[in-house]
Motif scaffolding. Structure first.
Motif, PDB file in Angstrom:
ATOM      1  N   SER A  69      -7.538  -7.173 -27.193  1.00  0.00           N
ATOM      2  CA  SER A  69      -7.838  -8.106 -28.270  1.00  0.00           C
ATOM      3  C   SER A  69      -9.080  -8.928 -27.942  1.00  0.00           C
ATOM      4  CB  SER A  69      -6.634  -9.028 -28.501  1.00  0.00           C
ATOM      5  OG  SER A  69      -6.925  -9.968 -29.492  1.00  0.00           O
ATOM      6  N   GLN A  70      -9.207  -9.360 -26.705  1.00  0.00           N
ATOM      7  CA  GLN A  70     -10.377 -10.141 -26.310  1.00  0.00           C
ATOM      8  C   GLN A  70     -11.647  -9.290 -26.377  1.00  0.00           C
ATOM      9  OE1 GLN A  70     -10.423 -13.309 -26.025  1.00  0.00           O
ATOM     10  NE2 GLN A  70      -8.227 -13.618 -26.042  1.00  0.00           N
ATOM     11  N   GLU A  71     -11.558  -8.016 -26.003  1.00  0.00           N
ATOM     12  CA  GLU A  71     -12.713  -7.119 -26.101  1.00  0.00           C
ATOM     13  C   GLU A  71     -13.120  -6.936 -27.562  1.00  0.00           C
ATOM     14  OE1 GLU A  71     -11.678  -3.496 -24.097  1.00  0.00           O
ATOM     15  OE2 GLU A  71     -11.461  -4.523 -22.167  1.00  0.00           O
ATOM     16  N   LEU A  72     -12.136  -6.767 -28.424  1.00  0.00           N
ATOM     17  CA  LEU A  72     -12.419  -6.654 -29.858  1.00  0.00           C
ATOM     18  C   LEU A  72     -13.066  -7.930 -30.381  1.00  0.00           C
ATOM     19  CD1 LEU A  72      -9.482  -4.906 -31.724  1.00  0.00           C
ATOM     20  CD2 LEU A  72     -11.892  -4.528 -32.061  1.00  0.00           C
ATOM     21  N   GLU A  84     -14.333 -13.579 -35.401  1.00  0.00           N
ATOM     22  CA  GLU A  84     -14.108 -13.667 -33.962  1.00  0.00           C
ATOM     23  C   GLU A  84     -13.066 -14.706 -33.575  1.00  0.00           C
ATOM     24  OE1 GLU A  84     -14.576 -15.207 -29.995  1.00  0.00           O
ATOM     25  OE2 GLU A  84     -15.298 -16.229 -31.783  1.00  0.00           O
ATOM     26  N   PRO A  85     -13.074 -15.903 -34.156  1.00  0.00           N
ATOM     27  CA  PRO A  85     -12.047 -16.890 -33.754  1.00  0.00           C
ATOM     28  C   PRO A  85     -10.608 -16.397 -33.979  1.00  0.00           C
ATOM     29  CG  PRO A  85     -13.805 -17.982 -34.945  1.00  0.00           C
ATOM     30  CD  PRO A  85     -14.038 -16.496 -35.086  1.00  0.00           C
ATOM     31  N   ALA A  86     -10.367 -15.681 -35.061  1.00  0.00           N
ATOM     32  CA  ALA A  86      -9.013 -15.183 -35.330  1.00  0.00           C
ATOM     33  C   ALA A  86      -8.591 -14.159 -34.281  1.00  0.00           C
ATOM     34  CB  ALA A  86      -8.940 -14.571 -36.722  1.00  0.00           C
ATOM     35  N   LEU A  87      -9.517 -13.295 -33.880  1.00  0.00           N
ATOM     36  CA  LEU A  87      -9.206 -12.314 -32.839  1.00  0.00           C
ATOM     37  C   LEU A  87      -9.022 -12.990 -31.486  1.00  0.00           C
ATOM     38  CD1 LEU A  87     -11.446  -9.318 -33.821  1.00  0.00           C
ATOM     39  CD2 LEU A  87      -9.037  -9.204 -33.245  1.00  0.00           C
ATOM     40  N   ARG A  88      -9.829 -13.986 -31.210  1.00  0.00           N
ATOM     41  CA  ARG A  88      -9.702 -14.719 -29.949  1.00  0.00           C
ATOM     42  C   ARG A  88      -8.336 -15.401 -29.890  1.00  0.00           C
ATOM     43  NH1 ARG A  88     -11.978 -19.576 -29.948  1.00  0.00           N
ATOM     44  NH2 ARG A  88     -13.754 -18.774 -31.103  1.00  0.00           N
ATOM     45  N   GLU A  89      -7.922 -15.991 -30.994  1.00  0.00           N
ATOM     46  CA  GLU A  89      -6.612 -16.645 -31.049  1.00  0.00           C
ATOM     47  C   GLU A  89      -5.484 -15.629 -30.843  1.00  0.00           C
ATOM     48  OE1 GLU A  89      -3.805 -19.108 -34.134  1.00  0.00           O
ATOM     49  OE2 GLU A  89      -5.972 -19.259 -34.381  1.00  0.00           O
ATOM     50  N   LEU A  90      -5.631 -14.452 -31.445  1.00  0.00           N
ATOM     51  CA  LEU A  90      -4.633 -13.397 -31.257  1.00  0.00           C
ATOM     52  C   LEU A  90      -4.549 -13.011 -29.782  1.00  0.00           C
ATOM     53  CD1 LEU A  90      -2.661 -11.278 -32.427  1.00  0.00           C
ATOM     54  CD2 LEU A  90      -4.636  -9.785 -32.732  1.00  0.00           C
ATOM     55  N   GLY A  91      -5.698 -12.842 -29.141  1.00  0.00           N
ATOM     56  CA  GLY A  91      -5.711 -12.504 -27.710  1.00  0.00           C
ATOM     57  C   GLY A  91      -5.077 -13.585 -26.867  1.00  0.00           C
ATOM     58  N   ASN A  92      -5.351 -14.838 -27.178  1.00  0.00           N
ATOM     59  CA  ASN A  92      -4.751 -15.949 -26.437  1.00  0.00           C
ATOM     60  C   ASN A  92      -3.240 -15.964 -26.623  1.00  0.00           C
ATOM     61  OD1 ASN A  92      -7.258 -16.794 -25.508  1.00  0.00           O
ATOM     62  ND2 ASN A  92      -7.510 -18.312 -27.134  1.00  0.00           N
ATOM     63  N   MET A  93      -2.811 -15.682 -27.848  1.00  0.00           N
ATOM     64  CA  MET A  93      -1.381 -15.658 -28.154  1.00  0.00           C
ATOM     65  C   MET A  93      -0.687 -14.543 -27.352  1.00  0.00           C
ATOM     66  SD  MET A  93       0.158 -15.319 -31.959  1.00  0.00           S
ATOM     67  CE  MET A  93       0.777 -16.862 -32.500  1.00  0.00           C
TER      68      MET A  93
END
Length: 99
Positions: A69-72, A84-93
């Protein structure tokens, strides 16, 4: 992962899909990578809920979902910075859930 975490994760995925749909044109490669990540996350949730093991350690086949997710997120940041912020949040989650 608790049922609350699973519900939050599913909500985050739905929000991300809505954001992408409203964006219009997304690079086919990025769309494919996101689709595969989404499928893997949904498979994990379905297996755990069916087995009644939502609070156990993730199985080995799910290793790296947070990293993917972070790579995406980094790839989307270049072409679609508003996603990007939504994907970053998903990766953090995912990372905080140990996935």
């Amino acid at each position: 992962m608790s049922n609350d975490h699973a519900a939050q994760l599913q909500q985050r995925l739905q929000t991300l899909h809505n954001d992408i749909a409203s964006t219009g044109e997304v690079d086919p490669e990025l769309k494919d990578l996101l689709h595969r990540l989404d499928g893997d996350i949904k498979t994990l949730l379905e297996r755990r809920l069916a087995a009644g093991t939502v609070d156990q350690t993730p199985e080995s086949s799910t290793y790296g979902l947070a990293e993917r997710s972070q790579e995406l997120s980094a790839k989307f940041a270049v072409k679609h910075p508003h996603l990007e912020p939504a994907l970053r949040e998903l990766g953090n989650m995912l990372s905080s859930m140990g996935i």
